[in-house]
Scaffold this active site. Sequence first.
Site, PDB file in Angstrom:
ATOM      1  N   CYS A  50     -40.508 -27.557  42.202  1.00 46.62           N
ATOM      2  CA  CYS A  50     -40.307 -28.675  41.887  1.00 46.62           C
ATOM      3  C   CYS A  50     -40.116 -29.561  43.634  1.00 46.62           C
ATOM      4  CB  CYS A  50     -39.899 -29.216  41.511  1.00 46.62           C
ATOM      5  SG  CYS A  50     -39.416 -28.433  39.283  1.00 46.62           S
ATOM      6  N   GLU A  52     -37.287 -31.920  44.173  1.00 47.90           N
ATOM      7  CA  GLU A  52     -35.746 -31.837  44.192  1.00 47.90           C
ATOM      8  C   GLU A  52     -35.221 -30.472  44.166  1.00 47.90           C
ATOM      9  OE1 GLU A  52     -36.511 -33.796  40.594  1.00 47.90           O
ATOM     10  OE2 GLU A  52     -37.612 -32.467  40.968  1.00 47.90           O
TER      11      GLU A  52
END
Length: 133
Positions: A50, A52
Amino acid sequence: MSLLKAATAVRENAYAPYSRFKVGAALRSTAGNIYVGANVENVAYPEGTCAEAGAIAAMCAGGEYQIAELLVISDSPMPVTPCGGCRQKIAEFAGPDVVVTMINLEGKTSVVTVADLLPGSFSAAHMANVNDA
């Protein structure tokens, strides 16, 4: 550079040939530095990463370990929230009052704190007695 500009720019570098769903993330460390990440897919879907998580890894690689604020951008009808795993990763490096901004390409925005994003998070405090044995 603003977190929005940084996340928007890195989102273009996302590797998303399967879903075509590009996500960019930018965080500011407590020292004031900006770190970015973009999602990276893999044909074996669970092996992707991801945006993040990429930004957090970049921060750690830079020798920093505290998030002051985070922004995530995607091309979604509504602002995309971090997945459960990323919520836990964010909570590892950010206090409960740290602001997380989620925004889509049209500018629709949602702003929450880490505590709102992951209430009742598992933390190092839960491990306090592990080393006492």
